[in-house]
Motif scaffolding. Structure first.
Motif, mmCIF file in Angstrom:
data_model
loop_
_atom_site.group_PDB
_atom_site.id
_atom_site.type_symbol
_atom_site.label_atom_id
_atom_site.label_comp_id
_atom_site.label_asym_id
_atom_site.label_seq_id
_atom_site.Cartn_x
_atom_site.Cartn_y
_atom_site.Cartn_z
ATOM 1 N N VAL A 105 -7.477 12.433 -14.508
ATOM 2 C CA VAL A 105 -7.320 11.936 -15.871
ATOM 3 C C VAL A 105 -6.045 11.111 -16.003
ATOM 4 N N ALA A 106 -4.962 11.553 -15.340
ATOM 5 C CA ALA A 106 -3.714 10.786 -15.392
ATOM 6 C C ALA A 106 -3.901 9.403 -14.777
ATOM 7 N N GLY A 107 -4.690 9.326 -13.694
ATOM 8 C CA GLY A 107 -4.959 8.020 -13.092
ATOM 9 C C GLY A 107 -5.737 7.115 -14.020
ATOM 10 N N VAL A 108 -6.694 7.673 -14.759
ATOM 11 C CA VAL A 108 -7.458 6.874 -15.722
ATOM 12 C C VAL A 108 -6.553 6.349 -16.820
ATOM 13 N N ARG A 155 0.805 -1.218 0.000
ATOM 14 C CA ARG A 155 0.000 0.000 0.000
ATOM 15 C C ARG A 155 0.845 1.278 0.000
ATOM 16 N N TRP A 156 2.099 1.194 -0.429
ATOM 17 C CA TRP A 156 2.971 2.370 -0.317
ATOM 18 C C TRP A 156 2.441 3.551 -1.140
ATOM 19 N N ALA A 157 1.819 3.267 -2.282
ATOM 20 C CA ALA A 157 1.311 4.367 -3.112
ATOM 21 C C ALA A 157 0.203 5.121 -2.399
ATOM 22 N N GLY A 158 -0.642 4.393 -1.647
ATOM 23 C CA GLY A 158 -1.718 5.050 -0.916
ATOM 24 C C GLY A 158 -1.230 5.892 0.246
ATOM 25 N N LEU A 159 -0.072 5.531 0.807
ATOM 26 C CA LEU A 159 0.475 6.282 1.938
ATOM 27 C C LEU A 159 1.480 7.340 1.510
ATOM 28 N N LEU A 160 1.730 7.429 0.188
ATOM 29 C CA LEU A 160 2.713 8.402 -0.285
ATOM 30 C C LEU A 160 2.272 9.830 0.016
ATOM 31 N N GLY A 161 0.973 10.118 -0.135
ATOM 32 C CA GLY A 161 0.482 11.465 0.159
ATOM 33 C C GLY A 161 0.698 11.852 1.601
ATOM 34 N N ALA A 162 0.418 10.892 2.521
ATOM 35 C CA ALA A 162 0.639 11.170 3.940
ATOM 36 C C ALA A 162 2.121 11.372 4.229
ATOM 37 N N VAL A 167 -7.816 6.498 3.406
ATOM 38 C CA VAL A 167 -7.193 5.186 3.244
ATOM 39 C C VAL A 167 -8.057 4.112 3.890
ATOM 40 N N VAL A 168 -8.576 4.383 5.077
ATOM 41 C CA VAL A 168 -9.445 3.432 5.758
ATOM 42 C C VAL A 168 -10.718 3.193 4.946
ATOM 43 N N ALA A 169 -11.290 4.292 4.383
ATOM 44 C CA ALA A 169 -12.511 4.146 3.596
ATOM 45 C C ALA A 169 -12.277 3.258 2.374
ATOM 46 N N THR A 227 -8.721 6.613 -7.790
ATOM 47 C CA THR A 227 -8.779 6.101 -9.158
ATOM 48 C C THR A 227 -8.192 4.699 -9.256
ATOM 49 N N SER A 228 -7.197 4.423 -8.410
ATOM 50 C CA SER A 228 -6.531 3.120 -8.488
ATOM 51 C C SER A 228 -7.454 1.965 -8.156
ATOM 52 N N VAL A 229 -8.530 2.199 -7.409
ATOM 53 C CA VAL A 229 -9.438 1.109 -7.023
ATOM 54 C C VAL A 229 -10.742 1.148 -7.823
ATOM 55 N N ARG A 230 -10.794 1.992 -8.860
ATOM 56 C CA ARG A 230 -12.035 2.127 -9.632
ATOM 57 C C ARG A 230 -11.987 1.380 -10.962
ATOM 58 N N GLY A 231 -11.050 0.442 -11.082
ATOM 59 C CA GLY A 231 -10.934 -0.311 -12.332
ATOM 60 C C GLY A 231 -12.227 -1.009 -12.735
ATOM 61 N N PRO A 232 -12.840 -1.815 -11.839
ATOM 62 C CA PRO A 232 -14.097 -2.492 -12.237
ATOM 63 C C PRO A 232 -15.199 -1.514 -12.649
ATOM 64 N N GLU A 233 -15.302 -0.392 -11.922
ATOM 65 C CA GLU A 233 -16.343 0.602 -12.243
ATOM 66 C C GLU A 233 -16.119 1.193 -13.626
ATOM 67 N N LEU A 234 -14.870 1.528 -13.931
ATOM 68 C CA LEU A 234 -14.593 2.138 -15.233
ATOM 69 C C LEU A 234 -14.752 1.124 -16.364
#
Length: 771
Positions: A762-765, A10-17, A186-188, A676-683
């Motif tokens: 958009v970059a994440g997509v 999960r390092w990418a998710g904690l990079l902002g923090a 992150v928890v959500a 965006t990283s967890v929205r693959g199935p939705e997209l």
């Protein structure tokens, strides 16, 4: 070591923090190093009397007894006009050896004689004088106390201290906010992961401990990096403060260590606290969360958060109302309008998930893409709130801080314009004494030779009055009076001493609420509504600018205004050191406008030898005796002395807003990349329903822009509430009331957030598409 495996995954998710904590620690360390350098001014070598081994200086402080509970204490304040060294004492000092005088000034005398001989002469003179008179004998490094403005170095550091303290506070506030929001999001996003852990047998305590361990690792690593960045950035910050004229030229960063300890542990604490708040929610996630398929957020606002947000909102609004009612002048202070908005910002940020859906339901977007954008944003309240909250912080800080400074500055400028009745203003470094004085005796205070008249010593006032078109000219100078209020405090009130009250009243429009300024004489005073005693006819005991006690009758009371309504006394009550620094010139009716005024101004410049005003950049030609005299139009003088916002103040606020904007960009980028990283199935579902990749990108960008718009609207609500309250406070002070919303800065903040949000989304997509 489950948390280590989680960190690798999960390092990418904690990079902002990580970036937020590291930046916060770097800023706190840099600000702390700067603050450590402001606690003591450098020891300067004597300049004025460097060649004299001994300096005799007249009384330059006022000491008054005050009540301290059941006991009596003493308060000492520097005089506006130090007492000169007595003529008879000067004769005795000349018998000891050569003496050094600084021009016509006698506030201090350098003596080339043995120290003990000088002290003996002074001791004998003081013994023959009246009680209470003091003369100082300075030797060694203490001789610098006789230099002009000996406390200027310490005073120069006050502004630096205030700026760095405020910037450090804002940095800590925003870093805590961003870090807590990041961990909450992150928890959500990891609800299903935690549900699976619970299904596999993990207890709520184990889930919480895993999150806290992750946060501790992030906090320690980020704090270490932040300390290194702070050590590199502190000298850069010091040079920037000097270049911006916020700090004096000699200012630099010392080698203090405590700022690094403070910054490191603040960073670790911020990361740990932000994760602890989020871990409470993570521990309550049950195994059923792993089986949910719906993406609609439910239960986003627990009752505890609603209560906290509601209480903070009530406290913030209540404090604003209480301040307006009890002490409206406090709203004009930078510390108040810098810190008070933060309570409202936290309150609305806490309530953002509750406000998002109603705000989105009120929006109507055209087309199928617009409908999808609105419904997706309303369904994913946590994501929308996580994007809107940092935008709220930036917009609210930009609008409240800069708007408050501009509102107060414009009110002061408007107040100064309203009080200016002259058409021309003559200024100079030394336009002469306010009135002739004679000594009462050895080391005694000075008394006026009757009522102060024109400037006999220079004749400058006669020159001004002799110009064709001039109707009246009134000279005045800066001074001060001291008053003991309630027997417990000695208050210094800045004042102006006028040579002719009637002439001064004719070229000024003072906000008189009672009495008449023209009644001012040598036995009276004009005060404002801030004074404890403020009834016309009442007598008040004061100490004048040179320390003389006086009992004066109040002849007029001025409105409190923005704080620039000082006291007014006559030249006789100004003190021996009071000098004319301004002559207000009123023109005859025919010469008060147009070409006639320019002609009168040109004749006045030719007569007194003054240059154009022009903001102080013109050739300030000296007078006949070499004085630097300037002739300004009233508009030029007001623009130079009463700007709407001081450049240093505006620059300092822009730095604070820059800090908040950087944090917002970090938070937006981290939140949107994680989302965006967890929205693959939705997209993929959108693509299967017939949407093109261009339409998918439009949906993602639209969601980001809509969330930014919600945050901007909430930030503007905080701004308008703060500025409206400030305007109400100005009205209560009888000052020009208005609201100056910095639309330009608010637009820049919102625009940067919109560009970053849409661009990162958009970059994440595009990254998902490549995968």
């Amino acid at each position: 070591m489950m948390f280590l495996a989680s960190l690798r995954t999960r390092w990418a998710g904690l990079l902002g923090a990580f970036v937020a904590v590291a930046l916060g620690v770097a800023l706190i360390a840099a600000m702390g190093l700067g603050l450590a350098s402001t606690f003591s001014a450098p020891e300067r070598e004597p300049v004025r009397f460097a060649a004299s081994p001994v300096v005799v200086m007249g009384q330059n402080t006022l000491t008054v007894p005050v009540r301290r509970g059941p006991d009596t204490g003493h308060v000492t304040k520097p005089l506006a006009h130090p007492q000169p060294v007595d003529i008879e004492l000067l004769r005795e000092l000349r018998r000891l050896g050569p003496v050094q005088l600084d021009g016509a000034k006698r506030d201090a005398v350098g003596v080339n004689a043995p120290v003990e001989d000088v002290r003996e002469v002074v001791r004998e003179a003081v013994g023959a004088a009246r009680a209470g008179v003091r003369v100082q004998v300075l030797t060694g490094d203490d001789r610098r106390l006789a230099d002009p403005e000996p406390g200027r170095d310490a005073e120069a550091l006050v502004a630096v201290n205030s700026f760095l303290g405020t910037a450090g506070g804002v940095s800590a506030f925003v870093s805590v906010f961003v870090t807590a929001s990041t961990f909450a999001f992150v928890v959500a996003l990891r609800r299903r992961e935690f549900g699976l852990l619970r299904m596999a047998g993990a207890t709520p305590g184990q889930v919480r401990r895993m999150l806290l361990a992750e946060a501790l690792a992030v906090g320690v690593a980020a704090s270490g990096v932040g300390c290194v960045l702070g050590a590199w950035g502190a000298p850069v910050l010091a040079r920037a403060l000097v270049d911006a004229e916020i700090a004096p030229e000699w200012f630099g960063v010392g080698g203090a260590v405590w700022p690094f300890h403070l910054a490191f542990w603040v960073g670790v604490s911020v990361a740990f606290t932000g994760a602890w708040i989020a871990s409470r929610r993570a521990g309550r996630i049950g195994p059923v969360e792993a089986l949910r398929d719906a993406s609609v957020d439910t239960g986003v606002m627990p009752w505890s958060r609603r209560i906290v947000g509601g209480v903070l909102l009530a406290v913030g609004v209540g404090m604003l109302g209480w301040t307006v009612w009890t002490d409206p002048s406090a709203l004009l202070k930078r510390k108040t309008y810098t810190t008070q908005p933060m309570i409202l910002i936290i309150a609305l940020a806490a309530l953002t998930p509750l406000l998002v859906r109603p705000a989105l339901r009120a929006v109507r977007l055209p087309g199928a893409v617009g409908l999808l954008v609105r419904e997706n944003s309303a369904a994913s309240v946590r994501r929308t709130a996580a994007v809107a909250a940092p935008v709220l912080v930036t917009v609210a800080l930009a609008g409240s801080l800069l708007g408050s400074a501009e509102t107060v500055g414009e009110a002061r400028a408007a107040e100064a314009r309203g009080r200016m009745g002259a058409e021309l203003v003559v200024t100079g470094d030394d336009l002469g004494p306010l009135g002739p004085l004679e000594p009462l005796g050895p080391l005694g205070p000075l008394r006026p030779l009757g009522k102060a008249g024109p400037l006999e010593k220079t004749g400058l006032l006669e020159k001004v009055g002799g110009v064709d078109g001039v109707a009246v000219a009134a000279s005045s100078g800066s001074t001060a009076v001291f008053v003991r209020e309630e027997g417990t405090a000695l208050i210094r009130s800045d004042a102006r001493a006028v040579s002719d009250a009637s002439a001064f009243a004719s070229v000024s429009r003072l906000p008189v609420v009672a009495g008449d300024v023209r009644d001012l004489d040598d036995r009276s005073i004009v005060v404002n509504e801030e004074w404890e005693r403020r009834r016309v006819g009442e007598r008040v005991d004061v100490w004048l600018g040179d320390g003389r006690p006086a009992r004066l009758r109040i002849v007029a009371v001025l409105a409190r205004g923005t704080g620039d309504s000082g006291a007014y006394v006559t030249a006789a009550n100004a003190g021996a050191g009071a000098r004319v620094d301004r002559i207000d010139v009123g023109l005859r009716e025919g010469a008060a406008a147009g070409a006639e005024r320019e002609e009168a101004a040109g004749a006045l410049r030719a007569r007194v030898g003054g240059g154009d005003g022009g903001g102080g950049d013109g050739d300030g030609g000296g007078g006949d005796d070499g004085r630097d005299v300037r002739v300004w139009s009233a508009e030029e003088w007001l623009a130079d002395t009463h700007p709407a916002t001081k450049p240093q103040t505006r620059l300092g606020l822009m730095v604070l807003l820059g800090i908040a904007l950087v944090y917002t960009v970090i938070s937006l980028a981290g939140t949107l990349l994680m989302a965006t990283s967890v929205r693959g199935p939705e997209l993929r579902s959108l693509r299967m329903a017939g949407a093109t990749w261009g339409q998918v990108r439009l949906v993602i960008a639209g969601e980001a822009l809509l969330a930014v718009a919600v945050g901007t609207a909430l930030g503007l609500a905080v701004t308008l509430l703060n500025l409206g309250t400030l305007s109400a406070g100005l009205a209560r002070l009888s000052a020009p009331a208005g609201v100056a919303v910095p639309w330009g800065m608010v637009g820049v903040a919102a625009g940067v957030c919109a560009v970053v949000g849409a661009g990162v989304g958009v970059a994440g997509v595009m990254g998902l598409r490549r995968r």
